[in-house]
Design a protein around this motif. Structure first.
Motif, PDB file in Angstrom:
ATOM      1  N   GLU A 226      42.526   0.111  79.166  1.00 48.91           N
ATOM      2  CA  GLU A 226      40.995  -0.875  78.369  1.00 48.91           C
ATOM      3  C   GLU A 226      40.771  -2.009  79.513  1.00 48.91           C
ATOM      4  OE1 GLU A 226      43.875   0.365  77.030  1.00 48.91           O
ATOM      5  OE2 GLU A 226      43.401   2.045  76.009  1.00 48.91           O
ATOM      6  N   ARG A 227      39.199  -1.617  79.909  1.00 51.76           N
ATOM      7  CA  ARG A 227      38.814  -2.901  80.225  1.00 51.76           C
ATOM      8  C   ARG A 227      37.680  -3.202  79.365  1.00 51.76           C
ATOM      9  NH1 ARG A 227      42.754  -2.303  82.449  1.00 51.76           N
ATOM     10  NH2 ARG A 227      43.725  -2.032  85.009  1.00 51.76           N
ATOM     11  N   ASN A 228      37.202  -4.741  80.745  1.00 48.44           N
ATOM     12  CA  ASN A 228      35.837  -5.310  79.938  1.00 48.44           C
ATOM     13  C   ASN A 228      34.625  -5.220  80.790  1.00 48.44           C
ATOM     14  OD1 ASN A 228      36.639  -6.554  81.862  1.00 48.44           O
ATOM     15  ND2 ASN A 228      36.093  -8.775  81.092  1.00 48.44           N
ATOM     16  N   SER A 229      33.826  -5.472  80.392  1.00 46.76           N
ATOM     17  CA  SER A 229      32.023  -4.915  81.393  1.00 46.76           C
ATOM     18  C   SER A 229      31.732  -6.412  80.897  1.00 46.76           C
ATOM     19  CB  SER A 229      31.553  -4.015  80.100  1.00 46.76           C
ATOM     20  OG  SER A 229      31.328  -4.102  78.937  1.00 46.76           O
ATOM     21  N   ASP A 230      30.907  -6.131  81.844  1.00 53.02           N
ATOM     22  CA  ASP A 230      29.350  -7.639  81.599  1.00 53.02           C
ATOM     23  C   ASP A 230      28.451  -7.265  81.938  1.00 53.02           C
ATOM     24  OD1 ASP A 230      32.230  -9.351  82.958  1.00 53.02           O
ATOM     25  OD2 ASP A 230      31.248  -9.392  85.072  1.00 53.02           O
ATOM     26  N   VAL A 231      28.110  -7.911  80.070  1.00 52.40           N
ATOM     27  CA  VAL A 231      26.419  -7.335  80.043  1.00 52.40           C
ATOM     28  C   VAL A 231      25.601  -8.656  80.660  1.00 52.40           C
ATOM     29  CG1 VAL A 231      25.288  -6.399  78.229  1.00 52.40           C
ATOM     30  CG2 VAL A 231      27.514  -5.935  78.841  1.00 52.40           C
ATOM     31  N   VAL A 232      24.921  -8.840  81.578  1.00 47.74           N
ATOM     32  CA  VAL A 232      23.682  -9.485  80.762  1.00 47.74           C
ATOM     33  C   VAL A 232      22.939  -9.662  80.197  1.00 47.74           C
ATOM     34  CG1 VAL A 232      22.067 -11.012  82.755  1.00 47.74           C
ATOM     35  CG2 VAL A 232      24.368 -10.203  83.629  1.00 47.74           C
ATOM     36  N   ILE A 233      22.073  -9.779  79.586  1.00 51.33           N
ATOM     37  CA  ILE A 233      21.101  -9.482  78.505  1.00 51.33           C
ATOM     38  C   ILE A 233      19.864 -10.811  78.890  1.00 51.33           C
ATOM     39  CG2 ILE A 233      19.773 -10.243  76.595  1.00 51.33           C
ATOM     40  CD1 ILE A 233      22.561 -10.515  74.974  1.00 51.33           C
ATOM     41  N   PHE A 234      18.691  -9.672  79.413  1.00 51.70           N
ATOM     42  CA  PHE A 234      17.564 -10.233  80.585  1.00 51.70           C
ATOM     43  C   PHE A 234      15.899 -10.463  79.271  1.00 51.70           C
ATOM     44  CE2 PHE A 234      13.262 -10.240  82.814  1.00 51.70           C
ATOM     45  CZ  PHE A 234      14.022 -10.402  83.659  1.00 51.70           C
ATOM     46  N   LEU A 235      15.656 -11.630  78.474  1.00 55.32           N
ATOM     47  CA  LEU A 235      14.569 -12.072  77.725  1.00 55.32           C
ATOM     48  C   LEU A 235      13.717 -12.198  78.760  1.00 55.32           C
ATOM     49  CD1 LEU A 235      14.090 -11.835  74.991  1.00 55.32           C
ATOM     50  CD2 LEU A 235      14.896 -14.498  74.908  1.00 55.32           C
ATOM     51  N   ASP A 236      12.254 -11.305  78.213  1.00 57.26           N
ATOM     52  CA  ASP A 236      11.103 -11.715  79.035  1.00 57.26           C
ATOM     53  C   ASP A 236      10.334 -12.168  78.031  1.00 57.26           C
ATOM     54  OD1 ASP A 236       8.646 -11.822  79.769  1.00 57.26           O
ATOM     55  OD2 ASP A 236       7.852  -9.685  79.276  1.00 57.26           O
ATOM     56  N   THR A 237      10.095 -13.778  78.663  1.00 57.13           N
ATOM     57  CA  THR A 237       9.381 -15.310  77.707  1.00 57.13           C
ATOM     58  C   THR A 237       8.448 -15.277  78.533  1.00 57.13           C
ATOM     59  OG1 THR A 237      10.718 -17.022  78.626  1.00 57.13           O
ATOM     60  CG2 THR A 237      11.716 -16.026  76.437  1.00 57.13           C
ATOM     61  N   PHE A 238       6.971 -14.202  79.757  1.00 51.63           N
ATOM     62  CA  PHE A 238       6.431 -14.682  79.564  1.00 51.63           C
ATOM     63  C   PHE A 238       5.274 -14.610  79.026  1.00 51.63           C
ATOM     64  CE2 PHE A 238       7.880 -13.803  83.866  1.00 51.63           C
ATOM     65  CZ  PHE A 238       7.657 -14.803  84.625  1.00 51.63           C
ATOM     66  N   ALA A 239       5.099 -13.741  78.009  1.00 54.08           N
ATOM     67  CA  ALA A 239       3.961 -13.369  76.884  1.00 54.08           C
ATOM     68  C   ALA A 239       4.051 -12.422  75.889  1.00 54.08           C
ATOM     69  CB  ALA A 239       2.811 -12.800  78.096  1.00 54.08           C
ATOM     70  N   GLU A 240       3.879 -12.715  75.030  1.00 55.37           N
ATOM     71  CA  GLU A 240       4.126 -11.968  73.455  1.00 55.37           C
ATOM     72  C   GLU A 240       2.689 -11.712  72.456  1.00 55.37           C
ATOM     73  OE1 GLU A 240       5.377 -13.990  70.364  1.00 55.37           O
ATOM     74  OE2 GLU A 240       4.782 -15.968  70.631  1.00 55.37           O
ATOM     75  N   VAL A 241       2.854 -11.043  72.223  1.00 56.98           N
ATOM     76  CA  VAL A 241       2.006 -10.587  71.030  1.00 56.98           C
ATOM     77  C   VAL A 241       2.623 -11.251  69.402  1.00 56.98           C
ATOM     78  CG1 VAL A 241       0.251  -8.649  70.008  1.00 56.98           C
ATOM     79  CG2 VAL A 241       0.875  -8.798  72.037  1.00 56.98           C
ATOM     80  N   ARG A 242       1.552 -11.759  68.441  1.00 57.09           N
ATOM     81  CA  ARG A 242       2.292 -12.710  67.550  1.00 57.09           C
ATOM     82  C   ARG A 242       1.188 -12.410  66.014  1.00 57.09           C
ATOM     83  NH1 ARG A 242       5.780 -15.743  67.136  1.00 57.09           N
ATOM     84  NH2 ARG A 242       6.309 -17.371  65.178  1.00 57.09           N
ATOM     85  N   ARG A 243       1.743 -12.560  64.974  1.00 58.58           N
ATOM     86  CA  ARG A 243       0.981 -12.724  64.371  1.00 58.58           C
ATOM     87  C   ARG A 243       1.084 -14.143  63.928  1.00 58.58           C
ATOM     88  NH1 ARG A 243       3.076  -7.598  61.684  1.00 58.58           N
ATOM     89  NH2 ARG A 243       4.829  -8.832  60.624  1.00 58.58           N
ATOM     90  N   ARG A 244       1.073 -14.659  62.740  1.00 60.27           N
ATOM     91  CA  ARG A 244       1.060 -15.593  61.583  1.00 60.27           C
ATOM     92  C   ARG A 244       3.030 -15.934  61.876  1.00 60.27           C
ATOM     93  NH1 ARG A 244       2.263 -17.775  57.694  1.00 60.27           N
ATOM     94  NH2 ARG A 244       2.173 -15.941  56.473  1.00 60.27           N
ATOM     95  N   ASP A 245       3.398 -15.019  61.214  1.00 56.45           N
ATOM     96  CA  ASP A 245       4.674 -15.221  61.148  1.00 56.45           C
ATOM     97  C   ASP A 245       5.532 -14.306  61.524  1.00 56.45           C
ATOM     98  OD1 ASP A 245       3.550 -12.776  59.975  1.00 56.45           O
ATOM     99  OD2 ASP A 245       4.676 -12.220  58.591  1.00 56.45           O
ATOM    100  N   THR A 246       5.356 -13.881  62.542  1.00 57.63           N
ATOM    101  CA  THR A 246       6.274 -12.992  63.452  1.00 57.63           C
ATOM    102  C   THR A 246       5.694 -12.502  65.303  1.00 57.63           C
ATOM    103  OG1 THR A 246       8.220 -11.749  63.957  1.00 57.63           O
ATOM    104  CG2 THR A 246       6.547 -10.958  62.188  1.00 57.63           C
ATOM    105  N   GLY A 247       6.582 -12.701  66.313  1.00 57.50           N
ATOM    106  CA  GLY A 247       5.644 -11.450  67.178  1.00 57.50           C
ATOM    107  C   GLY A 247       6.691 -11.068  67.650  1.00 57.50           C
ATOM    108  N   THR A 248       6.493 -10.578  68.948  1.00 52.44           N
ATOM    109  CA  THR A 248       7.171  -9.892  69.744  1.00 52.44           C
ATOM    110  C   THR A 248       8.854 -11.248  70.438  1.00 52.44           C
ATOM    111  OG1 THR A 248       6.187 -10.025  71.641  1.00 52.44           O
ATOM    112  CG2 THR A 248       5.601  -8.540  70.638  1.00 52.44           C
ATOM    113  N   LEU A 249       8.798 -12.271  70.133  1.00 54.04           N
ATOM    114  CA  LEU A 249       9.259 -13.032  71.388  1.00 54.04           C
ATOM    115  C   LEU A 249      10.184 -13.041  70.092  1.00 54.04           C
ATOM    116  CD1 LEU A 249      10.849 -15.077  73.038  1.00 54.04           C
ATOM    117  CD2 LEU A 249       9.469 -16.576  71.989  1.00 54.04           C
TER     118      LEU A 249
END
Length: 423
Positions: A226-249
């Protein structure tokens, strides 16, 4: 503290002035008699008006809360003089909503201390400064308004709400440290792998006595470690599409928080790269402290306009360790993020892309030209997904309202299919 005249004072003063001026101009003393009560009322009211001595203190029940839950603001008001009408308003930034009437109207006697609890709904993730209280009072005659403020501003961190995940996306290779992931290799562990003949140096407790009795020579059990693993979360914050209350970000931040929490619970090491106009990163680590570091970093995620070209060279190499699984959360709107993910795959990295679909946040338009442009853009995005798939990068489109678990299963199906095709 500031003092201002009320509408009542302005009207009474105007009536008194008009009556006196009319009496002098027209020679009508009855006009002066009509204006006299207003003038007397204003004079007596201003002479007896006193500044109210009010002190307001504020305290927050907690400094951290989950999106969609409540945090209680505790207000304490002390009056050195009687105040018949005192309005209290707790300033709340956008993203926090009062669950009870705000402002609040109370009455205080001289020397009275009043405690008020105001529940606040944490409607949107983020870091907010809360605690300033504005108060307003009037004198006994209603001629003057006194305004002031109190309370101490404090920060409250609203973490994005997570999503329950039954299964996680596993990297192709594990690390050397102990964890919860069963590896393909064989070694010390508890998951049975196979049987093999006994060799000098094997532990006695690994002997399979049933197999040994059937074959007449010692055989031992092999196991998967049983071993562990490395995980890197890559979050793109260059651009988004948004409504008033929520968006892709917003969807990306919530998914990143959910993935980080579940991977860390499995004793894996997790890192974060926020790739956009402002570059932010956290090297891989494990434990509860790393979870707080990640979610605190996610609270700073925002879309920052930048025309500077950025690629993988701006990311420190230690943030992307070898054999790490890179999970990209991106709407695939900016060429810099698209190119960086392709470059990661070209360098042999284990990459999986979760495409946060911008279409639920768009208006299709009414004219034929707008609808044609939207169809062409859809075809272009389909071609981009085909390009990723041809390079062996699993990609799944995630739309608002679809569980993240279903998207991860789609990525796992792609990886299984790709291994079968290679075989």
């Amino acid at each position: 503290m500031t003092r201002s005249a009320t509408a009542k004072l302005r009207v009474y003063t105007a009536l008194a002035g008009l009556g006196l001026i009319g009496a002098l101009a027209l020679g009508r003393p009855e006009l002066a008699a009509i204006a006299a009560p207003f003038a007397v009322f204003v004079g007596v009211g201003l002479a007896l008006a006193r500044r109210p001595e009010v002190k307001v203190y504020s305290e927050l029940e907690r400094e951290r809360q989950i999106e969609g839950r409540h945090v209680t603001a505790e207000l304490e008001v002390v009056a050195a003089s009687s105040v018949d009408r005192l309005e209290l308003l707790l300033e709340l930034p956008e993203g926090l909503e009062a669950e009870e009437p705000n402002p609040r109207l109370i009455r205080l006697l001289r020397g009275q201390r009043r405690e008020i609890e105001l529940p606040v709904l944490c409607a949107q993730w983020g870091a907010y400064e809360v605690g300033k209280v504005l108060w307003r009072a009037r004198d006994a005659f209603g001629l003057l308004t006194f305004e002031g403020s109190g309370g101490e501003r404090k920060w409250v961190k609203v973490y994005p709400r997570g999503e329950a995940l039954q299964r996680l996306l596993r990297p192709l290779e594990t690390q050397a440290f102990a964890g919860n992931q069963v590896t393909r290799s064989r070694g010390e562990g508890i998951e049975f792998a196979d049987l093999r003949p006994f060799t000098p140096g094997d532990r006695i407790r690994r002997i399979n006595w049933r197999a040994t009795a059937r074959r007449g020579v010692p055989w031992v059990n092999e196991a998967h470690p049983e071993r562990n693993s490395d995980v890197v979360i890559f979050l793109d914050t260059f651009a988004e599409v948004r409504r008033r209350d929520t968006g892709t970000l917003d969807l990306g931040v919530r998914a990143a928080a959910s993935l980080a929490a579940h991977y860390l619970e499995e004793k894996d090491r997790v890192g974060l790269v926020s790739f956009g106009g402002i570059l932010n990163w956290l090297t891989v680590s494990s434990g509860a402290a790393q979870l707080y570091r990640i979610v605190d970093s996610l609270l700073d995620a925002e879309i920052s306009l930048s025309y500077a070209w950025k690629d993988l060279d701006v990311i420190p190499s230690r943030t992307l360790p070898p054999r790490a699984l890179v999970i990209a959360l991106s709407p695939l709107l900016d060429e810099r993020a698209i190119g960086a993910l392709l470059d990661l795959r070209a360098r042999g990295r284990d990459v999986a892309v979760i495409e946060i679909s911008p279409f639920p946040f768009l208006d299709a338009g009414e004219s034929e030209t707008e609808q044609l442009a939207l169809r062409l853009w859809r075809l272009r995005r389909e071609a981009l997904r085909t390009r990723y798939a041809a390079l062996g990068v699993p990609i799944a489109e995630w739309r608002e309202g679809v569980p993240l678990e279903a998207i991860l299963e789609e990525v796992r199906a792609f990886r299984r299919h790709a291994r079968v095709m290679r075989a």
